[in-house]
Design an enzyme around this catalytic site. Sequence first.
Site, PDB file in Angstrom:
ATOM      1  N   ASN A 170     142.382 -75.647  -7.152  1.00  0.00           N
ATOM      2  CA  ASN A 170     142.553 -74.827  -5.951  1.00  0.00           C
ATOM      3  C   ASN A 170     143.156 -75.590  -4.779  1.00  0.00           C
ATOM      4  O   ASN A 170     143.646 -74.987  -3.838  1.00  0.00           O
ATOM      5  CB  ASN A 170     141.210 -74.230  -5.524  1.00  0.00           C
ATOM      6  CG  ASN A 170     140.108 -75.261  -5.475  1.00  0.00           C
ATOM      7  OD1 ASN A 170     139.759 -75.840  -6.502  1.00  0.00           O
ATOM      8  ND2 ASN A 170     139.575 -75.512  -4.298  1.00  0.00           N
ATOM      9  N   SER A 190     138.019 -64.151  -9.782  1.00  0.00           N
ATOM     10  CA  SER A 190     137.495 -63.586  -8.537  1.00  0.00           C
ATOM     11  C   SER A 190     138.523 -62.627  -7.931  1.00  0.00           C
ATOM     12  O   SER A 190     139.712 -62.937  -7.887  1.00  0.00           O
ATOM     13  CB  SER A 190     137.200 -64.727  -7.561  1.00  0.00           C
ATOM     14  OG  SER A 190     136.800 -64.213  -6.314  1.00  0.00           O
ATOM     15  N   ALA A 191     138.043 -61.478  -7.416  1.00  0.00           N
ATOM     16  CA  ALA A 191     138.958 -60.410  -6.962  1.00  0.00           C
ATOM     17  C   ALA A 191     139.691 -60.746  -5.669  1.00  0.00           C
ATOM     18  O   ALA A 191     140.834 -60.341  -5.476  1.00  0.00           O
ATOM     19  CB  ALA A 191     138.176 -59.112  -6.783  1.00  0.00           C
ATOM     20  N   THR A 245     122.034 -53.067  -9.845  1.00  0.00           N
ATOM     21  CA  THR A 245     123.014 -51.983  -9.708  1.00  0.00           C
ATOM     22  C   THR A 245     124.354 -52.587  -9.324  1.00  0.00           C
ATOM     23  O   THR A 245     124.444 -53.391  -8.403  1.00  0.00           O
ATOM     24  CB  THR A 245     122.545 -50.970  -8.646  1.00  0.00           C
ATOM     25  OG1 THR A 245     121.274 -50.470  -9.078  1.00  0.00           O
ATOM     26  CG2 THR A 245     123.528 -49.814  -8.494  1.00  0.00           C
ATOM     27  N   CYS A 254     137.135 -72.822   0.895  1.00  0.00           N
ATOM     28  CA  CYS A 254     135.979 -72.016   0.495  1.00  0.00           C
ATOM     29  C   CYS A 254     134.724 -72.627   1.079  1.00  0.00           C
ATOM     30  O   CYS A 254     133.698 -71.978   1.180  1.00  0.00           O
ATOM     31  CB  CYS A 254     135.877 -71.947  -1.017  1.00  0.00           C
ATOM     32  SG  CYS A 254     137.428 -71.427  -1.755  1.00  0.00           S
ATOM     33  N   GLY A 288     133.599 -65.431  -7.811  1.00  0.00           N
ATOM     34  CA  GLY A 288     133.912 -66.578  -8.652  1.00  0.00           C
ATOM     35  C   GLY A 288     132.748 -67.554  -8.737  1.00  0.00           C
ATOM     36  O   GLY A 288     132.456 -68.104  -9.796  1.00  0.00           O
ATOM     37  N   THR A 289     132.080 -67.760  -7.619  1.00  0.00           N
ATOM     38  CA  THR A 289     130.966 -68.713  -7.598  1.00  0.00           C
ATOM     39  C   THR A 289     129.872 -68.299  -8.580  1.00  0.00           C
ATOM     40  O   THR A 289     129.382 -69.118  -9.371  1.00  0.00           O
ATOM     41  CB  THR A 289     130.386 -68.806  -6.165  1.00  0.00           C
ATOM     42  OG1 THR A 289     131.431 -69.246  -5.292  1.00  0.00           O
ATOM     43  CG2 THR A 289     129.219 -69.779  -6.102  1.00  0.00           C
ATOM     44  N   GLN A 346     141.895 -69.557  -9.422  1.00  0.00           N
ATOM     45  CA  GLN A 346     143.213 -69.717  -8.786  1.00  0.00           C
ATOM     46  C   GLN A 346     144.360 -69.430  -9.743  1.00  0.00           C
ATOM     47  O   GLN A 346     145.421 -68.977  -9.318  1.00  0.00           O
ATOM     48  CB  GLN A 346     143.377 -71.137  -8.222  1.00  0.00           C
ATOM     49  CG  GLN A 346     142.467 -71.454  -7.060  1.00  0.00           C
ATOM     50  CD  GLN A 346     142.824 -70.689  -5.784  1.00  0.00           C
ATOM     51  OE1 GLN A 346     143.918 -70.159  -5.629  1.00  0.00           O
ATOM     52  NE2 GLN A 346     141.884 -70.616  -4.864  1.00  0.00           N
TER      53      GLN A 346
END
Length: 389
Positions: A153, A204-205, A242, A336, A69-70, A181
């Site tokens: 968040n 973000s995962a 990659t 975070c 996310g960042t 979020q």
Amino acid sequence: MIYLDWAATTPIREEVLEAMVAFEREAWANPSSTHAAGRQARSRLEAARRAVRRWLGAETGRIVFTSGGTEADNLAVFGLAAAAEARGRPRRAVTSAIEHRAVLDAFRELERRGWEVTYLPGDGRGLVPPESLEAALEAEPGPAFLSLMWANNETGALQPVVEAARLAHRRGIPVHSDAVQAAPLLELGLDALGPDGPDLVAVSAHKLGGPKGVGALWIRDGLELSPLLFGGGQEAELRPGTENAAGIVGFGRAAELAAREAGAEWERLRRVAGRFLGEVRRRLPDAVLNGPEEVGRRAGARLPSIVNLGFPGVRAESLLIRLDLAGVEASAGAACSAGSLEPSHVIAAMGRPELAGASLRFSFGRLSDEEEAAEAAAIVAREAGALRR
Ligand code: PLP
């Protein structure tokens, strides 16, 4: 231990782990290689991209995978700033004072580079008022872009992103939204929003049972954006290097599951976190809910998964330590930036400086249940009460 810090991160899901391990075993080649093994890796990576698209309701636009996310937020902010500079637009931008540091610190860096940034405060419920947005967008010189998070968040407050985008688009101003979020529980439906929605969206995962260190930026077709990195041309030149292919495959699987389950999960979490909030209030009537009272999907309401409570007269840090010893894991401020227990900039920006160092965030997720929530509430009330004595 009762884990009530799901907004900080979530445990990786078994199905996600399986997909990642299968990828590394069966399709580990470089997705950019042109041979058969490379093509197989590429095809799994592209399947993951399609899964993320379906989750976001975005058949249109580009999905650029990032390291989280960042990075997605940074790519949006600096990418928009560089594109604006290239077009000779005024070096002025607008955001809110309640953004995650991934956005806030990017804007602070822009200021060091000579940009003028307007930081809009939240109101008492942690919402950025549309009137202040309108005034900031109308001020001269017109801003080059706006960044407004989808859900906060720390409080779960859903911001008026669609209204902001409508106002901004009338003036030709592009809009980024940090949906890290919001996306795990809220159907974003980006295509359905059409031109009324934001132009860039960061996700973000690891907030939805995926791996840490992988995220994505959705970018509306036709939007000009400059990359942060230069290299092998991957991700349509916007994020060369990659790919973290196993991570992306895991993200895809997590997105698939979230798309299927989010509706039911929303209702379940509303009950679980609602029970927690009710029980804490019953035992500790002066606990203050930081954020909107109402749980709902529209701007002005709150995600069901986040309950941020202020405990007047209690030091958040002391309560956090006592809770940890008593078996409840929560967070103060944005976890975070863990390690730093500074007073919350979000609560302070809501005009509640006295609660900024006296508030904790309790966040719920897939493995939280009502029984656990009630038990945690009793512990929270007991420990907060003890600190006040
Ligand atoms: N934006 C918000 C709203 C967040 O809650 C987080 C949490 O970590 C981030 C951005 C950063 O995402 P990541 O941890 O994937 O870098």
